[in-house]
Design a protein around this motif. Sequence first.
Motif, PDB file in Angstrom:
ATOM      1  N   SER A  49       0.805  -1.113  -0.046  1.00 57.26           N
ATOM      2  CA  SER A  49      -0.008  -0.011  -0.012  1.00 57.26           C
ATOM      3  C   SER A  49       0.747   1.284  -0.100  1.00 57.26           C
ATOM      4  N   SER A  50       2.122   1.200   0.399  1.00 55.88           N
ATOM      5  CA  SER A  50       3.199   2.311   0.225  1.00 55.88           C
ATOM      6  C   SER A  50       4.517   1.933   0.194  1.00 55.88           C
ATOM      7  N   GLY A  51       5.264   2.752   0.025  1.00 57.64           N
ATOM      8  CA  GLY A  51       6.939   2.546   0.043  1.00 57.64           C
ATOM      9  C   GLY A  51       7.085   2.450   1.566  1.00 57.64           C
ATOM     10  N   THR A  52       6.518   2.927   2.427  1.00 56.23           N
ATOM     11  CA  THR A  52       6.637   2.976   3.885  1.00 56.23           C
ATOM     12  C   THR A  52       6.372   1.327   4.311  1.00 56.23           C
ATOM     13  N   ALA A  53       5.184   1.104   3.606  1.00 53.29           N
ATOM     14  CA  ALA A  53       4.657  -0.261   4.193  1.00 53.29           C
ATOM     15  C   ALA A  53       5.874  -1.367   3.764  1.00 53.29           C
ATOM     16  N   GLY A  54       6.230  -1.219   2.550  1.00 56.89           N
ATOM     17  CA  GLY A  54       6.910  -2.198   2.019  1.00 56.89           C
ATOM     18  C   GLY A  54       8.410  -2.184   2.637  1.00 56.89           C
ATOM     19  N   LEU A  55       9.116  -0.918   3.297  1.00 62.69           N
ATOM     20  CA  LEU A  55      10.187  -0.987   3.960  1.00 62.69           C
ATOM     21  C   LEU A  55       9.800  -1.455   5.321  1.00 62.69           C
ATOM     22  N   HIS A  56       8.704  -1.152   6.136  1.00 61.43           N
ATOM     23  CA  HIS A  56       8.213  -1.905   7.170  1.00 61.43           C
ATOM     24  C   HIS A  56       8.361  -3.446   7.030  1.00 61.43           C
ATOM     25  N   PHE A  75      19.918  11.763   6.088  1.00 61.16           N
ATOM     26  CA  PHE A  75      19.853  12.418   4.867  1.00 61.16           C
ATOM     27  C   PHE A  75      18.852  11.547   4.127  1.00 61.16           C
ATOM     28  N   SER A  76      17.398  11.585   4.337  1.00 62.61           N
ATOM     29  CA  SER A  76      16.748  10.620   3.783  1.00 62.61           C
ATOM     30  C   SER A  76      15.053  11.507   3.988  1.00 62.61           C
ATOM     31  N   PHE A  77      14.284  10.707   3.206  1.00 59.76           N
ATOM     32  CA  PHE A  77      13.058  10.798   3.711  1.00 59.76           C
ATOM     33  C   PHE A  77      12.555   9.879   4.996  1.00 59.76           C
ATOM     34  N   VAL A  78      11.802  10.781   5.998  1.00 57.13           N
ATOM     35  CA  VAL A  78      11.808  10.016   7.321  1.00 57.13           C
ATOM     36  C   VAL A  78      11.406   8.606   7.323  1.00 57.13           C
ATOM     37  N   ALA A  79      10.621   8.192   6.292  1.00 61.89           N
ATOM     38  CA  ALA A  79      10.137   6.593   6.438  1.00 61.89           C
ATOM     39  C   ALA A  79      11.173   5.799   6.497  1.00 61.89           C
ATOM     40  N   SER A  80      12.462   5.832   5.906  1.00 64.21           N
ATOM     41  CA  SER A  80      13.464   4.806   5.890  1.00 64.21           C
ATOM     42  C   SER A  80      13.894   4.599   7.409  1.00 64.21           C
ATOM     43  N   PRO A 142      20.656   1.416   3.342  1.00 62.52           N
ATOM     44  CA  PRO A 142      21.042   2.479   2.677  1.00 62.52           C
ATOM     45  C   PRO A 142      19.758   3.310   1.718  1.00 62.52           C
ATOM     46  N   VAL A 143      19.892   4.402   1.463  1.00 62.42           N
ATOM     47  CA  VAL A 143      18.807   5.015   0.728  1.00 62.42           C
ATOM     48  C   VAL A 143      19.438   5.557  -0.527  1.00 62.42           C
ATOM     49  N   ASP A 144      18.901   5.253  -1.934  1.00 65.21           N
ATOM     50  CA  ASP A 144      19.319   5.621  -3.170  1.00 65.21           C
ATOM     51  C   ASP A 144      18.640   7.178  -3.194  1.00 65.21           C
ATOM     52  N   GLU A 168      17.599  -2.299   0.680  1.00 63.06           N
ATOM     53  CA  GLU A 168      18.012  -1.057  -0.138  1.00 63.06           C
ATOM     54  C   GLU A 168      16.512  -0.144  -0.388  1.00 63.06           C
ATOM     55  N   ASP A 169      16.589   0.997   0.335  1.00 59.69           N
ATOM     56  CA  ASP A 169      15.479   1.808   0.015  1.00 59.69           C
ATOM     57  C   ASP A 169      15.453   2.502  -1.238  1.00 59.69           C
ATOM     58  N   ALA A 170      15.015   2.059  -2.031  1.00 63.48           N
ATOM     59  CA  ALA A 170      15.108   2.417  -3.769  1.00 63.48           C
ATOM     60  C   ALA A 170      13.683   3.087  -4.233  1.00 63.48           C
ATOM     61  N   CYS A 171      13.100   3.730  -3.016  1.00 65.31           N
ATOM     62  CA  CYS A 171      11.826   4.345  -3.150  1.00 65.31           C
ATOM     63  C   CYS A 171      11.680   5.478  -4.074  1.00 65.31           C
ATOM     64  N   GLU A 172      12.998   6.045  -4.265  1.00 69.79           N
ATOM     65  CA  GLU A 172      13.265   7.199  -5.026  1.00 69.79           C
ATOM     66  C   GLU A 172      14.004   6.848  -6.577  1.00 69.79           C
ATOM     67  N   ALA A 173      14.283   5.493  -6.635  1.00 69.43           N
ATOM     68  CA  ALA A 173      15.164   5.175  -7.828  1.00 69.43           C
ATOM     69  C   ALA A 173      14.822   4.040  -8.633  1.00 69.43           C
ATOM     70  N   PHE A 192      10.656  -0.047  -3.675  1.00 69.53           N
ATOM     71  CA  PHE A 192       9.946   1.262  -4.442  1.00 69.53           C
ATOM     72  C   PHE A 192       8.816   1.585  -3.950  1.00 69.53           C
ATOM     73  N   ALA A 193       8.389   3.169  -4.364  1.00 69.99           N
ATOM     74  CA  ALA A 193       7.130   3.923  -3.865  1.00 69.99           C
ATOM     75  C   ALA A 193       6.676   4.379  -5.128  1.00 69.99           C
ATOM     76  N   PHE A 194       5.506   4.485  -5.130  1.00 68.78           N
ATOM     77  CA  PHE A 194       4.380   5.106  -6.063  1.00 68.78           C
ATOM     78  C   PHE A 194       3.713   6.184  -5.778  1.00 68.78           C
ATOM     79  N   ASN A 197       4.662  11.916  -6.849  1.00 69.71           N
ATOM     80  CA  ASN A 197       5.660  12.595  -7.542  1.00 69.71           C
ATOM     81  C   ASN A 197       6.812  11.474  -8.061  1.00 69.71           C
ATOM     82  N   LYS A 198       6.594  10.402  -7.654  1.00 69.62           N
ATOM     83  CA  LYS A 198       7.648   9.345  -8.015  1.00 69.62           C
ATOM     84  C   LYS A 198       7.912   8.957  -9.415  1.00 69.62           C
ATOM     85  N   GLN A 199       8.647   8.139 -10.011  1.00 70.04           N
ATOM     86  CA  GLN A 199       8.786   8.071 -11.421  1.00 70.04           C
ATOM     87  C   GLN A 199       7.550   7.440 -12.131  1.00 70.04           C
TER      88      GLN A 199
HETATM   89  C1  PLP Z   1       8.849   8.286  -1.289  1.00 67.02           C
HETATM   90  C2  PLP Z   1       9.920   7.694  -0.115  1.00 67.02           C
HETATM   91  C3  PLP Z   1       9.627   6.503   0.678  1.00 67.02           C
HETATM   92  C4  PLP Z   1       8.251   5.780   0.651  1.00 67.02           C
HETATM   93  O1  PLP Z   1       7.219   6.772   0.504  1.00 67.02           O
HETATM   94  P1  PLP Z   1       5.462   6.513   0.707  1.00 67.02           P
HETATM   95  O2  PLP Z   1       5.223   7.738   0.833  1.00 67.02           O
HETATM   96  O3  PLP Z   1       5.275   5.618   1.963  1.00 67.02           O
HETATM   97  O4  PLP Z   1       5.132   5.626  -0.559  1.00 67.02           O
HETATM   98  C5  PLP Z   1      10.456   5.833   1.422  1.00 67.02           C
HETATM   99  N1  PLP Z   1      11.663   6.260   1.490  1.00 67.02           N
HETATM  100  C6  PLP Z   1      12.202   7.191   0.695  1.00 67.02           C
HETATM  101  C7  PLP Z   1      13.554   7.683   0.536  1.00 67.02           C
HETATM  102  C8  PLP Z   1      11.100   7.886  -0.172  1.00 67.02           C
HETATM  103  O5  PLP Z   1      11.522   9.160  -0.942  1.00 67.02           O
END
Ligand code: PLP
Length: 384
Positions: A49-56, A75-80, A142-144, A168-173, A192-194, A197-199
């Motif tokens: 349901s989200s990139g955050t859920a995937g990382l969890h 140096f990342s989005f807080v979710a990582s 690590p975060v991409d 690998e947090d490839a949510c931006e990559a 990955f995250a969708f 604003n993502k790819q």
């Molecule tokens: C976008 C992003 C996420 C996950 O975002 P969601 O809003 O939960 O889909 C996680 N890590 C990074 C670095 C991101 O840019």
Amino acid sequence: MSSPDLTDAEREAVLSVLNTPNLSMGPYIEAFESALRAFTGAKHAIGVSSGTAGLHLCVRAAGIQAGDWVITTPFSFVASTNVLLYEQAVPVFVDVDPRTGNIDPAQAAETAADLARGGAAARRRLPRKGCAPGGRLKALLPVDVFGQPADMDALRDISDHYDLALIEDACEALGAEYRQRKAGTLGDYGVFAFYPNKQITTGEGGLVVTDDDEAAGLMRALRNQGRAPGDTWLSHTYLGYNYRLDEMSAALGVAQMSRIEGLLAARERVAGWYAERLAEIAALEVPFVAPDTTRSSWFVYVIRLRPGVDRQKVAERLAERGIPVRPYFLPIHLQPYMVERFGFQPGDFPVTEDLGARGLALPFSGKMDEGQVERVCRALQAAL
Ligand SMILES: *Cc1c(COP(=O)(O)O)cnc(C)c1O
């Protein structure tokens, strides 16, 4: 700041789901996962349901538990980092490479060595408070950053040496390549995250890739309320979550993946226009692309203002001309809840803080035309 690239194909795909009774766990999630398997070459793809859920889910699959230590960056989005806190694990931050903003593998290696040594050596790597003694180092996360892969081979050496999971947090990559290999497939698990604003976008959504059969099975169960294969709707082998991706979102994702190369190429073109026009402006630096990044995948376009330039003032002047910009990233260790819980202080991660203080994300999407890029660049030059 950004705009999703949607066509009639996307609109028709979503509407076609509404003409069926299957709004969740139907054919589109399978098609979407299959498209991501084909694109990345990973053995398993698990839509969530989200990139955050995937990382969890990766944190759970890696067996990271309360008190465990995980090396990652602020140096990342807080979710990582947040996904570690969900399990009461402890983020052990290391600073980033000043050119890329990605984790500095040398510092990661030194930190892992100190944590393995224990005692005072470990203590100086850990947060000032909020972390009981006697933890164990379990993983690297690590975060991409901004779409550029971290130096994953160097990190793999560390994870092999200390027997750590590599998430690998490839949510931006999505679509980026490191030494000719796809971002997301460079660790044990990739996410990955969708978000729009993502790819590519599914509205909200994310996806985990892995080659690990057992982990994939566990993550499939955990995303579906802990139901293992053979469980009925009301029997639950594990403590799980509702992290499912619905069919409307998955259908949108299938349509987006059918034009992934075009979407990536459009973003690359826009980044190229920016780079051309901004290269000559002395008061800023354009993004650095590392030689190991054999293919860039642009998530955002973040410039760095030279030290001494008043970012706030530049942003205000651009806003007056109708051009939105954003500071990028605000360091995770200085977010209020992180300071309260772990006692971080300004100065703890100087490179992260410096990049955070000078970074400015410009309007960016694959739908921008050359004239729009030109307008942003002129306004930026005038504001500077
Ligand atoms: C976008 C992003 C996420 C996950 O975002 P969601 O809003 O939960 O889909 C996680 N890590 C990074 C670095 C991101 O840019």
